[in-house]
Scaffold this active site. Structure first.
Site, PDB file in Angstrom:
ATOM      1  N   GLY A  28       0.814  -1.211   0.000  1.00 32.19           N
ATOM      2  CA  GLY A  28       0.000   0.000   0.000  1.00 32.19           C
ATOM      3  C   GLY A  28       0.844   1.257   0.000  1.00 32.19           C
ATOM      4  N   ASP A  29       0.160   2.392  -0.211  1.00 27.05           N
ATOM      5  CA  ASP A  29       0.806   3.704  -0.214  1.00 27.05           C
ATOM      6  C   ASP A  29       0.370   4.490   1.005  1.00 27.05           C
ATOM      7  OD1 ASP A  29       2.223   3.611  -2.776  1.00 27.05           O
ATOM      8  OD2 ASP A  29       0.210   3.535  -3.651  1.00 27.05           O
ATOM      9  N   SER A  31       1.231   8.375   3.428  1.00 22.30           N
ATOM     10  CA  SER A  31       1.505   9.796   3.250  1.00 22.30           C
ATOM     11  C   SER A  31       2.962  10.050   2.894  1.00 22.30           C
ATOM     12  CB  SER A  31       1.144  10.563   4.526  1.00 22.30           C
ATOM     13  OG  SER A  31      -0.214  10.384   4.859  1.00 22.30           O
ATOM     14  N   THR A  34       5.735   4.194   0.289  1.00 23.86           N
ATOM     15  CA  THR A  34       5.077   2.969  -0.149  1.00 23.86           C
ATOM     16  C   THR A  34       5.629   1.786   0.636  1.00 23.86           C
ATOM     17  OG1 THR A  34       4.845   3.890  -2.374  1.00 23.86           O
ATOM     18  CG2 THR A  34       4.557   1.515  -2.141  1.00 23.86           C
ATOM     19  N   ASP A 150      -1.776   8.628  16.888  1.00 20.95           N
ATOM     20  CA  ASP A 150      -2.600   7.973  15.872  1.00 20.95           C
ATOM     21  C   ASP A 150      -2.914   6.530  16.277  1.00 20.95           C
ATOM     22  OD1 ASP A 150      -4.103   7.894  13.580  1.00 20.95           O
ATOM     23  OD2 ASP A 150      -2.416   7.525  12.221  1.00 20.95           O
TER      24      ASP A 150
END
Length: 559
Positions: A28-29, A31, A34, A150
Site C-alpha cells: 500500500g501507499d 503519506s 510505499t 494515531d
C-alpha cells in the site's frame, strides 16, 4: 537544519536494495511512502519476511519536509525496544538517495482481525490480553517522552502465536509512528492529527494545546471496540463526530460537579469553530457493552473518554489498576516476547475478502442503533446496547486505502474457482474417519444459488468454530483441530463437497474447489489440489484417492 545534517542524524548506510531484498508484493501507499512485502537475504542463506517502507523522494526536498518523513524512524530510534512496539530492523539509503525503513512483518492489523471475527466476540481472557499489550506499548511510549497521536485498530498489528494459556494467542504491537512526536517540544503542535473516530475532543475542537492523554482517549475507544466489535463514535465528518461524542458523553458544560463529563474550555473552543454543542446528558456506556466486558473495564472506559484531558488516567495508572495480574502471571512476563522463526513461511499472510479493503460508510450507524436500543436489543443483551457487529462496519472515511500499514495481508482471489494453498482454512473442514490418518480437506462454498437440504447441517463448521475460537485460521490450527471426534450416523451427513449431501442437476452451474492436506511431522503436505465445474466429480476424486479409500463417504455428526 539541512538535509545532509538530517541524514547524518540517522547515520544512514548505503545499500543497493536489490542486493539484499526480494520484493514479493506492494502492500500500500502512505503519506510518506510505499510499503512492500519483501524477503531479506540473511548471511546464513535463509530469508526473513519483512515489511519495507520506501519513503517518498521529492525533486526539491525541504529540510522540514524531510524531517517529517523521517519522524517515524527517529521516534523508533529514540524509544527503546519493547515487545509491544513494532521492531525497526534497519534504516538505509540507496545510491539514488531513496530512504528505506525495514520493519518486522505481522499477520494483520486489529481492524482486519475484527472483520475476520464475523461478529464472534472475544472471550474475556483474550480481550484482556490484547488490551494489556496495547496499554503496555502506550505506557512505554509515554515513559520515553513521546506521544503516538494515531492510536487506532489499523495501527495495532497482530501476529498469531500458540502459547499456553490459550488466551495469549495473539502478539500485539503498536505500529505506524509517522505522527509520533515528543510530548514536550518548543515547536507548535499540529492540530489536525489522529483518525476521526479515535480523535480526542481537544483535537476535534482544534485546541492548540494537548498532551499524551490523546492516546488514552483513543485507547478508551479501542477498549469498547475490542469487547463489542463495533466502533463507539463512527462519525461521517467533524460535525457528525462531535454530535456523536455528545450523544454518549453528554454536553461538557452542563454539570460542573460531573468530573468526567465537564470541561469548561469546550464551549469556548466550539464557539470559535462556529459549532454549538447539543444540550445532551451522558449516556451510560455500560449499557452499550455486551456481557463479555468485565465490570472493571466497563468502569475504565468512561474515565479514558473524559472530556477534560487532565482527568484522564495515565497509561501507567490504567495498567496497574485495571489490568492486575495474578501472582503466577506476575512472576513471568505476561507480554508475549518476539517469536523467533528462522524458517521462512510460505504462507506470508492469510486470505482476506475484498470487503476488507473497502471503505464504504453507513449513514447514521450508531444513531440508528441508539434509537433501537430499548425496542429491539434489550431482550438479547439486557445490560448492553446492541448493534450490528464490526464485520458490517467499515473503516473511517478518512482512512486511506491500504495506507501503508505494516500488516496488509495478501488478499485471496475472488473468482469462482480457487486453488487453495496449504494452511488456508475456508468455511468447511472435513476429516478422515480413520483416526490413524491425519488429513484435512479444505473447501469453499461453490454454489451461490444452492441451498443445503433441511436435514443437513455443516457440522464441520460448528466444530471448527468451537475449537478454533478466537484464533486467526492458519496451518497451525490443523494440529489443534485434527482430534475432533466425529460419530457415524445414517441419516444426517456431510459429504466431502461442502453443504451438499445430495448433488443433483441443479448443481451443474456451480464450481467446487478442494485441497487435501496430509500431516507429515509438523508440516502439512498438499496431496491433492482440484477444481471442477461439477461438485460430484470432486467427491468422486477424493473418495477414489488412495489415502481416502476408507472414506467412501463421510458420515459426520456432532461430537
Amino acid at each position: 537544519m539541512s538535509n545532509e545534517s538530517i541524514y547524518s542524524v540517522l547515520d544512514l548506510t548505503q545499500v543497493i536494495f536489490e542486493d539484499r531484498y526480494l520484493v514479493k508484493q506492494k502492500l500500500g501507499d502512505g503519506s510518506f511512502g510505499t510499503v512492500y512485502l519483501a524477503q531479506r537475504k540473511e548471511k546464513n542463506g535463509l530469508y526473513e519476511t519483512v515489511a519495507v517502507k520506501k519513503l517518498k523522494n521529492s525533486s526539491k526536498p525541504k529540510p522540514k519536509h524531510e524531517l517529517l518523513k523521517l519522524r517515524e524512524s527517529l521516534a523508533l530510534r529514540k524509544i527503546s525496544k519493547h515487545p509491544c512496539l513494532i521492531d525497526l530492523l534497519e534504516t538505509f539509503m540507496d545510491p539514488y538517495r531513496n530512504i528505506f525503513l525495514v520493519m518486522e512483518f505481522m499477520d494483520c492489523n486489529l481492524f482486519q482481525l475484527f472483520k475476520r471475527r464475523q461478529g464472534r466476540l472475544f472471550t474475556k481472557e483474550t480481550a484482556f490480553n490484547i488490551l494489556l499489550q496495547i496499554i503496555s506499548g502506550i505506557e512505554h511510549i509515554h515513559k520515553h517522552g513521546f506521544m503516538h497521536r494515531d492510536i487506532k485498530p489499523e495501527n495495532i498489528l497482530v501476529k498469531r502465536i500458540s502459547p499456553k494459556p490459550i488466551s495469549s494467542r495473539y502478539s500485539i504491537k503498536l505500529g505506524d509512528f509517522g505522527l509520533a512526536r515528543p510530548s514536550v517540544s518548543s515547536d507548535p503542535l499540529t492540530e489536525y492529527v489522529s483518525t476521526r473516530w479515535y480523535r480526542a475532543p481537544e483535537l476535534l475542537l482544534r485546541s492548540g494545546s494537548y498532551n499524551h492523554s490523546v492516546d488514552l482517549y483513543a485507547f478508551g475507544c479501542i477498549v469498547f471496540e475490542i469487547y463489542s466489535l463495533k466502533p463507539l463514535f463512527p462519525g461521517r465528518n467533524e460535525t457528525d463526530q462531535l454530535n456523536r461524542v455528545c450523544e454518549i458523553l453528554g454536553n461538557p458544560g452542563i454539570d460542573e460537579l460531573d468530573t468526567l463529563h465537564y470541561w469548561s474550555q469546550a464551549k469556548e473552543l466550539a464557539k470559535r469553530l462556529g459549532f454549538m454543542l447539543p444540550p445532551t446528558k451522558p449516556y451510560p456506556i455500560q449499557k452499550l457493552l455486551p456481557q463479555n466486558c468485565p465490570e472493571g473495564h466497563a468502569k475504565m472506559i468512561p474515565c479514558l473518554l473524559a472530556w477534560n484531558p487532565d482527568v484522564r488516567p495515565t497509561a501507567k495508572y490504567c495498567k496497574e489498576v485495571f489490568f492486575p495480574l495474578p501472582p503466577s502471571a506476575s512472576k513471568s512476563n505476561s507480554v508475549p516476547q518476539k517469536i523467533s522463526n528462522p524458517k521462512v513461511e510460505q504462507n506470508l499472510g492469510f486470505p482476506i475478502s475484498r470487503e476488507d479493503k473497502k471503505s464504504t460508510r453507513r449513514v447514521g450507524w450508531l444513531k440508528k442503533n441508539l434509537s433501537e436500543f430499548v425496542s429491539s436489543v434489550k431482550s438479547v443483551f439486557p445490560d448492553s446496547h446492541g448493534s450490528q457487529p464490526h464485520v458490517k462496519t467499515e473503516k473511517p472515511i478518512n482512512a486511506k486505502e491500504s495506507t501503508g500499514h505494516l500488516a496488509n495481508p495478501i488478499a485471496s482471489s475472488n473468482v469462482p474457482a480457487i486453488s487453495l494453498k496449504p494452511g488456508e482454512l475456508h468455511e468447511s473442514v472435513f476429516f478422515s474417519e480413520n483416526e490413524q490418518i491425519d488429513y484435512l480437506l479444505t473447501s469453499i462454498d461453490y454454489l451461490p444459488s444452492y441451498k443445503p437440504p433441511s436435514n443437513g447441517s455443516n457440522i464441520a463448521i460448528n466444530a471448527f468454530n468451537e475449537t478454533v475460537g478466537d484464533r486467526i485460521p492458519s496451518s497451525k490450527d490443523i494440529l489443534i483441530t485434527e482430534k475432533i471426534p466425529f460419530k457415524k450416523e445414517n441419516e444426517i451427513r456431510d459429504s466431502i463437497v461442502p453443504s451438499c449431501s445430495q448433488p443433483d442437476e441443479s448443481n451443474k452451474e456451480g464450481v467446487a474447489s478442494c485441497l487435501l492436506l496430509q500431516k507429515s511431522g509438523m508440516e502439512m503436505t498438499s496431496v491433492l489440489e482440484y477444481s471442477t465445474p461439477n461438485p460430484a466429480e470432486v467427491q468422486n476424486i477424493c473418495n477414489d484417492h488412495a489415502k481416502f479409500e476408507t472414506s467412501k463417504s463421510l458420515h459426520l455428526s456432532s461430537p
